[in-house]
Enzyme design. Sequence first.
Site, PDB file in Angstrom:
ATOM      1  N   ALA A 110       0.586  -1.263  -0.140  1.00  0.00           N
ATOM      2  CA  ALA A 110      -0.042   0.150  -0.102  1.00  0.00           C
ATOM      3  C   ALA A 110       0.448   0.578  -0.478  1.00  0.00           C
ATOM      4  O   ALA A 110       2.354   1.218   0.677  1.00  0.00           O
ATOM      5  CB  ALA A 110      -1.226   0.208   1.015  1.00  0.00           C
TER       6      ALA A 110
ATOM      7  N   GLU B 192      -0.204  -9.286  -0.917  1.00  0.00           N
ATOM      8  CA  GLU B 192      -2.122  -9.911  -0.520  1.00  0.00           C
ATOM      9  C   GLU B 192      -3.199 -10.617  -2.043  1.00  0.00           C
ATOM     10  O   GLU B 192      -4.104 -11.024  -2.044  1.00  0.00           O
ATOM     11  CB  GLU B 192      -2.735  -9.131   0.407  1.00  0.00           C
ATOM     12  CG  GLU B 192      -2.172  -9.143   1.641  1.00  0.00           C
ATOM     13  CD  GLU B 192      -2.466  -8.102   2.787  1.00  0.00           C
ATOM     14  OE1 GLU B 192      -2.275  -6.612   2.155  1.00  0.00           O
ATOM     15  OE2 GLU B 192      -2.928  -8.681   3.457  1.00  0.00           O
TER      16      GLU B 192
HETATM   17  N1  COA Z   1       4.872   2.767  -0.273  1.00  0.00           N
HETATM   18  C1  COA Z   1       4.997   4.386  -1.161  1.00  0.00           C
HETATM   19  N2  COA Z   1       5.999   4.711  -1.553  1.00  0.00           N
HETATM   20  C2  COA Z   1       7.238   3.187  -1.517  1.00  0.00           C
HETATM   21  C3  COA Z   1       6.539   1.816  -1.516  1.00  0.00           C
HETATM   22  C4  COA Z   1       5.301   2.066  -0.456  1.00  0.00           C
HETATM   23  N3  COA Z   1       5.098   0.849  -0.156  1.00  0.00           N
HETATM   24  N4  COA Z   1       7.800   1.323  -1.613  1.00  0.00           N
HETATM   25  C5  COA Z   1       8.417   2.249  -2.017  1.00  0.00           C
HETATM   26  N5  COA Z   1       7.931   3.049  -2.685  1.00  0.00           N
HETATM   27  C6  COA Z   1       9.274   4.443  -2.917  1.00  0.00           C
HETATM   28  C7  COA Z   1      10.086   4.934  -1.901  1.00  0.00           C
HETATM   29  O1  COA Z   1       9.698   5.541  -1.139  1.00  0.00           O
HETATM   30  C8  COA Z   1      10.688   5.412  -3.492  1.00  0.00           C
HETATM   31  O2  COA Z   1      10.220   6.345  -3.531  1.00  0.00           O
HETATM   32  P1  COA Z   1      11.757   8.188  -3.212  1.00  0.00           P
HETATM   33  O3  COA Z   1      12.545   7.268  -4.922  1.00  0.00           O
HETATM   34  O4  COA Z   1      11.158   8.952  -4.399  1.00  0.00           O
HETATM   35  O5  COA Z   1      12.023   7.881  -2.993  1.00  0.00           O
HETATM   36  C9  COA Z   1      10.882   4.232  -4.727  1.00  0.00           C
HETATM   37  O6  COA Z   1       9.359   3.617  -4.176  1.00  0.00           O
HETATM   38  C10 COA Z   1      11.872   3.293  -4.543  1.00  0.00           C
HETATM   39  O7  COA Z   1      12.343   3.043  -3.270  1.00  0.00           O
HETATM   40  P2  COA Z   1      12.999   2.188  -2.291  1.00  0.00           P
HETATM   41  O8  COA Z   1      12.902   1.863  -1.439  1.00  0.00           O
HETATM   42  O9  COA Z   1      14.287   3.369  -2.874  1.00  0.00           O
HETATM   43  O10 COA Z   1      13.825   1.440  -3.120  1.00  0.00           O
HETATM   44  P3  COA Z   1      14.549   0.091  -2.473  1.00  0.00           P
HETATM   45  O11 COA Z   1      15.025  -0.624  -3.366  1.00  0.00           O
HETATM   46  O12 COA Z   1      15.891   0.293  -1.594  1.00  0.00           O
HETATM   47  O13 COA Z   1      13.579  -0.990  -1.606  1.00  0.00           O
HETATM   48  C11 COA Z   1      11.685  -2.150  -0.894  1.00  0.00           C
HETATM   49  C12 COA Z   1      13.364  -1.918  -2.071  1.00  0.00           C
HETATM   50  C13 COA Z   1      10.551  -2.645  -1.376  1.00  0.00           C
HETATM   51  C14 COA Z   1      13.034  -2.855   0.135  1.00  0.00           C
HETATM   52  C15 COA Z   1      11.711  -0.795   0.183  1.00  0.00           C
HETATM   53  O14 COA Z   1      10.905   0.896  -1.157  1.00  0.00           O
HETATM   54  C16 COA Z   1      10.577  -1.063   0.922  1.00  0.00           C
HETATM   55  O15 COA Z   1      11.176  -1.419   1.930  1.00  0.00           O
HETATM   56  N6  COA Z   1       9.227  -0.392   0.761  1.00  0.00           N
HETATM   57  C17 COA Z   1       8.312  -0.558   1.310  1.00  0.00           C
HETATM   58  C18 COA Z   1       7.497  -1.811   1.380  1.00  0.00           C
HETATM   59  C19 COA Z   1       6.287  -2.035   3.029  1.00  0.00           C
HETATM   60  O16 COA Z   1       6.728  -2.021   3.862  1.00  0.00           O
HETATM   61  N7  COA Z   1       5.261  -2.053   2.222  1.00  0.00           N
HETATM   62  C20 COA Z   1       3.923  -2.358   2.927  1.00  0.00           C
HETATM   63  C21 COA Z   1       2.911  -1.155   2.597  1.00  0.00           C
HETATM   64  S1  COA Z   1       2.026  -1.570   4.248  1.00  0.00           S
END
Ligand code: COA
Length: 257
Positions: A65, A111
Amino acid sequence: MGYDHIQVEIEAPIATVTLNRPKVLNALSPDLVREVTTALGGLEADESVRAVVLTGGPKVFAAGADIGDMADRSAVEQLRRDHTGRWAGVAAFTKPLIAAVNGYALGGGCELALMCDLIVAGDSARFGQPEVNLGIIPGAGGTQRWPRTAGKYVAMEVMLSGSPITARRAHELGIVNKVVPAEMTIEVARRMARQLAEKPPLALRMAKESVLKAFDSSISEGLAAERQSFYFLFSTEDQKEGMHAFLEKRKGVFKGR
Ligand code: COA
């Protein structure tokens, strides 16, 4: 119909829905969720479409999300928006729905994959429920679908640790049908969809409904529902065609009637 956050490609008898917010790893904003359910509603009604592939494209399925959209919301706002309830439109889709997962399928992304009927994963895929790290829990079925498919202890590990599992482990656990090289994922899923699209649509629908009923009923209720569907199918043209085609040693042609 034009969409901002997804792409829909119809190549009858199959269709592909691609989540398309690459800059935020396909984070599932309310608008994206609305577009997915609207698109599936259209594909449900389109008789030329018999199976659908849902993908995030070659790099990522969906990282959950949209955290930016949720961070400062109140409980009441979240309830009013019924963000997670909107996913019911995916779970209710009656045609075969195949997830083609590359890269992260996290949180709501995971999910969403678990709402599909079959999952093809690229070897890069990672499945997980990291919500606990944000101070919340999954809200679109994760705590219910994981234990019903992979069992209590795996579900606990995934839910409590927040750490993702690899495509291979997901396959060993039975939540992924096939693991393929990442560049093949979408094509393999489409191939599976084309194969399913040749089968009698009503039988597919009833088979899907019956299997899903097993998650949601006692065995006697499930068996009763299965029997009703079994008898119902004898009222269809496709059943007559399927059985006569077998007896006449030819390939059946099914119309969904
Ligand atoms: N919601 C909003 N933005 C998100 C997102 C999410 N769930 N997941 C990633 N993004 C965005 C990041 O903020 C980043 O934006 P930016 O470039 O403006 O900073 C972009 O997507 C790229 O993500 P980044 O974290 O830089 O990539 P990464 O390869 O280093 O890491 C993940 C990838 C998936 C491990 C990491 O993005 C992450 O942990 N995301 C959240 C996952 C999560 O908690 N999901 C459950 C949500 S309820």
